[in-house]
Design an enzyme around this catalytic site. Structure first.
Site, PDB file in Angstrom:
ATOM      1  N   ASN A   9       3.410   4.528   2.401  1.00 34.08           N
ATOM      2  CA  ASN A   9       1.971   4.487   2.121  1.00 34.08           C
ATOM      3  C   ASN A   9       1.251   4.709   3.449  1.00 34.08           C
ATOM      4  O   ASN A   9       1.192   3.818   4.277  1.00 34.08           O
ATOM      5  CB  ASN A   9       1.612   3.121   1.514  1.00 34.08           C
ATOM      6  CG  ASN A   9       0.117   2.939   1.324  1.00 34.08           C
ATOM      7  OD1 ASN A   9      -0.660   3.890   1.493  1.00 34.08           O
ATOM      8  ND2 ASN A   9      -0.294   1.736   0.988  1.00 34.08           N
ATOM      9  N   LYS A  11      -1.809   5.046   3.977  1.00 35.50           N
ATOM     10  CA  LYS A  11      -3.150   4.448   3.990  1.00 35.50           C
ATOM     11  C   LYS A  11      -4.162   5.468   4.526  1.00 35.50           C
ATOM     12  O   LYS A  11      -3.998   6.662   4.277  1.00 35.50           O
ATOM     13  CB  LYS A  11      -3.129   3.140   4.788  1.00 35.50           C
ATOM     14  CG  LYS A  11      -2.009   2.198   4.281  1.00 35.50           C
ATOM     15  CD  LYS A  11      -2.100   0.788   4.770  1.00 35.50           C
ATOM     16  CE  LYS A  11      -0.979  -0.034   4.160  1.00 35.50           C
ATOM     17  NZ  LYS A  11      -1.034  -1.453   4.521  1.00 35.50           N
ATOM     18  N   HIS A  94      -3.081  -1.699  -4.964  1.00 36.02           N
ATOM     19  CA  HIS A  94      -2.711  -2.194  -3.637  1.00 36.02           C
ATOM     20  C   HIS A  94      -3.656  -3.329  -3.241  1.00 36.02           C
ATOM     21  O   HIS A  94      -4.846  -3.301  -3.585  1.00 36.02           O
ATOM     22  CB  HIS A  94      -2.784  -1.055  -2.616  1.00 36.02           C
ATOM     23  CG  HIS A  94      -2.177  -1.425  -1.307  1.00 36.02           C
ATOM     24  ND1 HIS A  94      -2.839  -2.197  -0.376  1.00 36.02           N
ATOM     25  CD2 HIS A  94      -0.953  -1.174  -0.785  1.00 36.02           C
ATOM     26  CE1 HIS A  94      -2.037  -2.391   0.670  1.00 36.02           C
ATOM     27  NE2 HIS A  94      -0.895  -1.781   0.444  1.00 36.02           N
ATOM     28  N   GLU A  96      -5.162  -3.981  -0.610  1.00 35.82           N
ATOM     29  CA  GLU A  96      -6.363  -3.544   0.116  1.00 35.82           C
ATOM     30  C   GLU A  96      -7.427  -3.050  -0.856  1.00 35.82           C
ATOM     31  O   GLU A  96      -8.623  -3.210  -0.615  1.00 35.82           O
ATOM     32  CB  GLU A  96      -5.978  -2.475   1.151  1.00 35.82           C
ATOM     33  CG  GLU A  96      -5.224  -3.110   2.331  1.00 35.82           C
ATOM     34  CD  GLU A  96      -4.199  -2.215   2.987  1.00 35.82           C
ATOM     35  OE1 GLU A  96      -4.218  -0.992   2.790  1.00 35.82           O
ATOM     36  OE2 GLU A  96      -3.345  -2.770   3.718  1.00 35.82           O
ATOM     37  N   GLU A 166       4.128  -7.192  -2.530  1.00 38.05           N
ATOM     38  CA  GLU A 166       3.614  -7.146  -1.165  1.00 38.05           C
ATOM     39  C   GLU A 166       2.792  -8.399  -0.881  1.00 38.05           C
ATOM     40  O   GLU A 166       1.597  -8.444  -1.232  1.00 38.05           O
ATOM     41  CB  GLU A 166       2.730  -5.914  -0.967  1.00 38.05           C
ATOM     42  CG  GLU A 166       3.429  -4.599  -1.228  1.00 38.05           C
ATOM     43  CD  GLU A 166       2.747  -3.445  -0.499  1.00 38.05           C
ATOM     44  OE1 GLU A 166       3.451  -2.692   0.173  1.00 38.05           O
ATOM     45  OE2 GLU A 166       1.508  -3.311  -0.584  1.00 38.05           O
ATOM     46  N   GLY A 172       0.787  -5.515   7.452  1.00 39.35           N
ATOM     47  CA  GLY A 172       0.153  -5.119   8.706  1.00 39.35           C
ATOM     48  C   GLY A 172       0.088  -6.226   9.746  1.00 39.35           C
ATOM     49  O   GLY A 172      -0.613  -6.105  10.742  1.00 39.35           O
ATOM     50  N   SER A 213       5.190  -5.239   6.468  1.00 42.40           N
ATOM     51  CA  SER A 213       5.820  -5.230   7.795  1.00 42.40           C
ATOM     52  C   SER A 213       7.304  -4.864   7.756  1.00 42.40           C
ATOM     53  O   SER A 213       8.107  -5.392   8.534  1.00 42.40           O
ATOM     54  CB  SER A 213       5.605  -6.579   8.500  1.00 42.40           C
ATOM     55  OG  SER A 213       4.226  -6.809   8.731  1.00 42.40           O
TER      56      SER A 213
HETATM   57  P1  13P Z   1       2.767  -2.479   6.502  1.00 44.82           P
HETATM   58  O1  13P Z   1       4.156  -1.924   6.341  1.00 44.82           O
HETATM   59  O2  13P Z   1       1.955  -1.752   7.536  1.00 44.82           O
HETATM   60  O3  13P Z   1       2.775  -3.961   6.684  1.00 44.82           O
HETATM   61  O4  13P Z   1       1.996  -2.195   5.120  1.00 44.82           O
HETATM   62  C1  13P Z   1       2.628  -2.509   3.931  1.00 44.82           C
HETATM   63  C2  13P Z   1       1.846  -1.941   2.825  1.00 44.82           C
HETATM   64  O5  13P Z   1       0.731  -2.363   2.551  1.00 44.82           O
HETATM   65  C3  13P Z   1       2.418  -0.823   2.076  1.00 44.82           C
HETATM   66  O6  13P Z   1       1.681  -0.529   0.945  1.00 44.82           O
END
Ligand code: 13P
Length: 252
Positions: A9, A11, A94, A96, A166, A172, A213
């Protein structure tokens, strides 16, 4: 036997030119890895830029979001049909999007039905916040997200749904969940919930990914867990070497 699944992803990262550059670095090494379903999810603006590069590579393309309506006055949104022209996959719900853009279990459910109708493979994200984790509410929150988000799907259509667990506190932050903790949520909360919704046989066929992560250094800690069928990778998917190493680690 569930085929391992690893998706990147990206983002809100990479212009179209940068996306082409990253895909050109990934193409050879990723194509060489057999036995893992591999998917890249760049921003909308890069989907068209990379789609022809991925043709025949065995690497799938996914969108990070979409609207559930077919078309109309929804400024700034992208429809399932538009996604389907370029992609085989779509990330739905997601954290976010839930946190910053007001998505709810109800909108996740609408998007899921739209994705299935358009023959897209949905990657549905669930996971608890830090506050929910610290107050011991992980199971309750994840169960609710699965039950409402995946409601009213016919068992025959459910097998292709991919679920990504997640935990928000691990996204992150560099503080990944332990493999054991994620395995517990997958095996004791998510898969039993899928079994109640769709029956045990279908639940056993569905892939449940871990995200938060994940790096080349910790990937195998997750992949050796029996209930973890792959990963949804954020930051580490932006570095070709890291992402290729994670995909390699997923080979059974
Ligand atoms: P990170 O791997 O940057 O922690 O993000 C995970 C994520 O949100 C994947 O959709």
């Amino acid at each position: 036997m569930r085929t391992p699944f690893v998706a990147g992803n990206w983002k809100m990262n990479k212009t179209a030119a940068e996306a082409r550059e990253l895909v050109s670095q990934l193409l050879g090494p990723l194509t060489d890895v057999a036995g893992v379903e591999k998917v890249l999810c760049p921003p909308f603006t890069s989907l068209f830029a990379v789609t022809s590069m991925l043709e025949g590579s065995g690497i799938g393309l996914g969108a990070q979001n979409m609207h559930w309506e077919e078309k109309g006055a929804f400024t700034g949104e992208v429809s399932p049909g538009m996604v389907k022209e370029l992609c085989g996959y779509v990330i739905i719900g997601h954290s976010e999007r839930r946190t910053y853009f007001g998505e709810t279990d109800a909108t996740v459910n609408k998007k899921l039905h739209a994705a299935l109708k358009h023959d897209l493979t949905p990657i549905v994200c669930v996971g608890e916040t830090l506050e929910e984790y610290e107050s011991g509410r992980t199971s309750e929150v994840v169960l609710r997200q699965i039950t409402l988000g995946l409601a009213d799907v016919a068992p025959a259509n459910a097998a292709r749904i991919v679920v990504a667990y997640e935990p928000v506190w691990a996204i992150g932050t560099g503080k990944a969940s332990s493999g054991e903790n994620a395995n517990f949520v997958h095996g004791q909360v998510i898969r039993p919930a899928l079994s109640r919704l769709f029956g045990e046989e279908t639940a056993q066929a569905m892939r449940i990914l871990y995200g938060g992560s994940v790096t080349a250094a910790n990937a195998s800690e997750f992949f050796q867990q029996p209930e973890i069928d792959g990963a949804l990778v954020g930051g580490a998917s932006l570095k070709a070497g890291e992402f290729v190493a994670i995909v390699r680690a997923a080979v059974k």
